[in-house]
Scaffold this motif. Structure first.
Motif, PDB file in Angstrom:
ATOM      1  N   SER A 189       0.844  -1.194   0.000  1.00  0.00           N
ATOM      2  CA  SER A 189       0.000   0.000   0.000  1.00  0.00           C
ATOM      3  C   SER A 189       0.881   1.246   0.000  1.00  0.00           C
ATOM      4  CB  SER A 189      -0.899   0.030   1.245  1.00  0.00           C
ATOM      5  OG  SER A 189      -1.841  -1.014   1.229  1.00  0.00           O
ATOM      6  N   LYS A 216      -5.139   6.255   1.165  1.00  0.00           N
ATOM      7  CA  LYS A 216      -4.898   6.055   2.584  1.00  0.00           C
ATOM      8  C   LYS A 216      -4.183   7.253   3.210  1.00  0.00           C
ATOM      9  CE  LYS A 216      -4.409   1.023   1.969  1.00  0.00           C
ATOM     10  NZ  LYS A 216      -5.340   0.457   2.935  1.00  0.00           N
ATOM     11  N   GLN A 241      -8.829   5.348   6.210  1.00  0.00           N
ATOM     12  CA  GLN A 241      -9.084   4.835   4.856  1.00  0.00           C
ATOM     13  C   GLN A 241     -10.056   5.773   4.169  1.00  0.00           C
ATOM     14  OE1 GLN A 241      -7.990   1.593   3.303  1.00  0.00           O
ATOM     15  NE2 GLN A 241      -8.676   2.803   1.559  1.00  0.00           N
ATOM     16  N   CYS A 260      -4.446  -0.413   8.993  1.00  0.00           N
ATOM     17  CA  CYS A 260      -3.850  -0.873   7.739  1.00  0.00           C
ATOM     18  C   CYS A 260      -2.551  -1.594   8.085  1.00  0.00           C
ATOM     19  CB  CYS A 260      -3.557   0.283   6.790  1.00  0.00           C
ATOM     20  SG  CYS A 260      -2.696  -0.257   5.284  1.00  0.00           S
ATOM     21  N   HIS A 299     -14.447  -0.133   5.537  1.00  0.00           N
ATOM     22  CA  HIS A 299     -13.120  -0.694   5.790  1.00  0.00           C
ATOM     23  C   HIS A 299     -13.189  -2.011   6.558  1.00  0.00           C
ATOM     24  CE1 HIS A 299      -8.840  -0.770   6.266  1.00  0.00           C
ATOM     25  NE2 HIS A 299      -8.868  -0.586   7.558  1.00  0.00           N
ATOM     26  N   MET A 306      -4.140  -7.531   2.175  1.00  0.00           N
ATOM     27  CA  MET A 306      -4.046  -6.539   3.230  1.00  0.00           C
ATOM     28  C   MET A 306      -3.246  -7.135   4.391  1.00  0.00           C
ATOM     29  SD  MET A 306      -7.134  -7.009   1.661  1.00  0.00           S
ATOM     30  CE  MET A 306      -8.452  -7.476   2.784  1.00  0.00           C
TER      31      MET A 306
END
Length: 394
Positions: free
Chosen positions: A19, A70, A90, A104, A273, A316
Motif C-alpha cells: 500500500s 490512505k 481509509q 492498515c 473498511h 491486506m
C-alpha cells in the motif's frame, strides 16, 4: 471575486508493504484538523482527492484504489512504554467518507521508519535494528516494528522481495501483539459468534459456511467453491463483474451483523473498511498477476480478499494477520483449507504471489488466545515535503 489561497502542510508520501499513503505529524496539521471530526475528515478527503465521481482521484494524492487511498496520522505516544501513536484513515474514493474503524497492516510497516524520520522516537540506534513500539489507536493494539538503521538513518534499500511490490527493499519485521480485537463484536471475543464455523444465511445467495474472526481486522472467511470460485482468481475476474461485487458486499453486510459490528445491513455502507470478506481454497497451481508461476506445493492454501468493495491486488496486512491466526486454530475454514492440524506459520497464495505469516494459538480456559502474529514487509519514502490544499476545504 476572491478565491482562497492554497495552504501547505508538511507531509511524507510513503509505501508500506503493498500500500501507499500520505503521512502527517498531527502537530503539523491546521489547528482545526488536529482533533477528530468533520474538519479533519474534510482536509484528508481533499488531500487524497475525494469524493471523485470519476473514480480517479486526479486532483489529489490518491491512486484510485483501496491500496492507495490512505492517510496516516502520527504523534509522540501518550501511552506508557510506546514510542508513537498511529491513527489510520481509509479514504473512500467516490464518497465523502473517511473510515477510521480499522488498521492498515501494510502501512504499519512504514510507521516505525516514518516516526523515526519525523523525530518522534527517542534514543534511536545508530546502527542495527531499532525497536519501535507503536500504539495503533484505531484498534487499541500494540505493534512492534523492527526497523534497520545505518549511520543514524533508516535503511530503506535492501534485497528483501515482497510479492506485489516491484522492487526489493530493506526488510521490516512486524509483530502484532494480542491481535484479537477487543472493542469489536461480542465483548471483544476472537470469535464473536462463539463458533469456529457458522452457517451464515445470506438472502439471495444461500447459507454459507463461514469463519468470522476478530484478529488483525474483523474478517469473514468463506469457502471459494461454495460461491463458485477456485481461489486462484486475479483482480479482473472479480472487479469487472458487478454482480460478483454485489454478492460479496451482501455477504459482508450479513456477516457484519452476525459479528455484532453493525445492527442492520444498511449500516454496512458507512463501514466500508471493516469487516473484510475473503474466500479460501486448498492449494492450487496458478499464474500470479505478474506472470509468476505459483505452485501448489509452495503454499498451504489460496486466499483472495476484498477491500473497500474490490478484490485486493495482493493481501491486506491486517487480513494476513487474520489468516495466520485462523490457520493456527484447528477447525476454522482457513485451517481446514490448509490441511488442518496445529501450525505456527502459514504460507498462502494471493493474486500477486505468496506471503508467509506466523501466529501461535493457545486454548486457555476454553477460549482461543493468540499472543502475537508476525510477518515481514518493507517500506520506502517516495516523496517528502508539503501537500497543498485550498485554504477553505476544511
Amino acid at each position: 471575486m476572491s478565491h482562497p489561497a492554497q495552504i501547505k502542510i508538511p507531509a511524507v508520501y510513503m509505501r508500506g508493504g503493498t500500500s501507499k499513503g500520505v503521512f502527517f505529524r498531527v502537530q503539523d496539521l491546521p489547528a482545526a484538523a488536529q482533533q477528530p471530526g468533520a474538519a479533519r475528515d474534510a482536509l484528508l478527503l481533499r488531500v487524497i482527492g475525494s469524493p471523485d465521481p470519476y473514480g480517479k482521484q486526479i486532483d489529489g494524492m490518491g491512486g484510485a484504489t483501496s491500496s492507495t487511498s490512505k492517510t496516516v496520522l502520527l504523534a509522540k505516544s501518550s501511552k506508557p512504554d510506546h514510542d508513537v501513536d498511529y491513527l489510520f484513515g481509509q479514504v473512500a474514493i467516490d464518497k465523502a467518507f473517511v473510515d477510521w474503524s480499522g488498521n492498515c497492516g501494510n502501512l504499519s510497516a512504514a510507521v516505525g521508519s516514518c516516526a523515526i524520520s519525523m523525530g518522534l522516537v527517542d534514543n534511536v540506534l545508530q546502527n542495527g535494528i531499532a525497536i519501535v513500539r507503536i500504539w495503533q489507536a484505531n484498534i487499541a493494539k500494540t505493534i512492534i516494528a523492527h526497523v534497520p538503521m545505518t549511520n543514524g538513518e533508516v535503511q530503506e534499500t535492501g534485497d528483501f522481495e515482497l510479492d506485489g511490490v516491484t522492487f526489493p527493499a530493506a526488510e521490516v519485521q512486524l509483530e502484532f501483539m494480542d491481535p484479537a480485537a477487543e472493542e469489536e463484536g461480542a465483548g471483544g471475543a476472537m470469535f464473536p459468534t462463539g463458533n469456529l464455523v457458522d452457517d451464515l444465511e445470506v438472502p439471495g445467495i444461500g447459507t454459507l459456511k463461514a469463519t468470522m474472526i476478530n484478529a488483525g481486522i474483523p474478517t469473514i472467511f468463506v469457502n471459494a467453491e461454495e460461491i463458485g470460485y477456485t481461489g486462484t482468481e486475479l483482480q479482473d475476474a472479480i472487479n469487472s463483474d458487478t454482480a460478483a461485487l454485489a454478492k460479496f458486499e451482501t455477504i459482508r453486510a450479513y456477516g457484519a451483523v452476525r459479528m455484532g459490528l453493525i445492527k442492520h445491513i444498511d449500516e454496512a455502507a458507512k463501514r466500508q473498511h471493516t469487516p473484510k470478506v475473503a474466500f479460501v481454497a486448498k492449494p492450487l497451481d496458478y499464474v500470479s498477476s505478474s506472470g509468476k508461476q505459483v505452485h501448489a506445493n509452495e503454499i498451504d492454501l489460496c486466499v483472495r480478499a476484498l477491500s473497500m468493495g474490490k478484490l485486493h491486488h495482493a493481501m491486506m496486512g491486517t487480513a494476513a494477520v487474520a489468516i495466520g491466526t485462523a490457520a493456527a486454530i484447528p477447525g476454522t475454514l482457513v485451517s481446514l483449507a490448509a490441511g488442518g492440524g496445529e501450525r505456527s506459520a502459514v504460507r498462502f497464495g494471493h493474486p500477486s504471489g505468496t506471503l508467509r505469516v506466523g501466529a501461535e494459538a493457545q486454548l486457555v480456559e476454553g477460549e482461543w488466545v493468540v499472543k502475537k502474529a508476525s510477518m515481514s514487509r518493507s517500506a520506502r519514502v517516495l516523496m517528502e515535503g508539503f501537500v497543498r490544499v485550498p485554504g477553505d476545504c476544511f
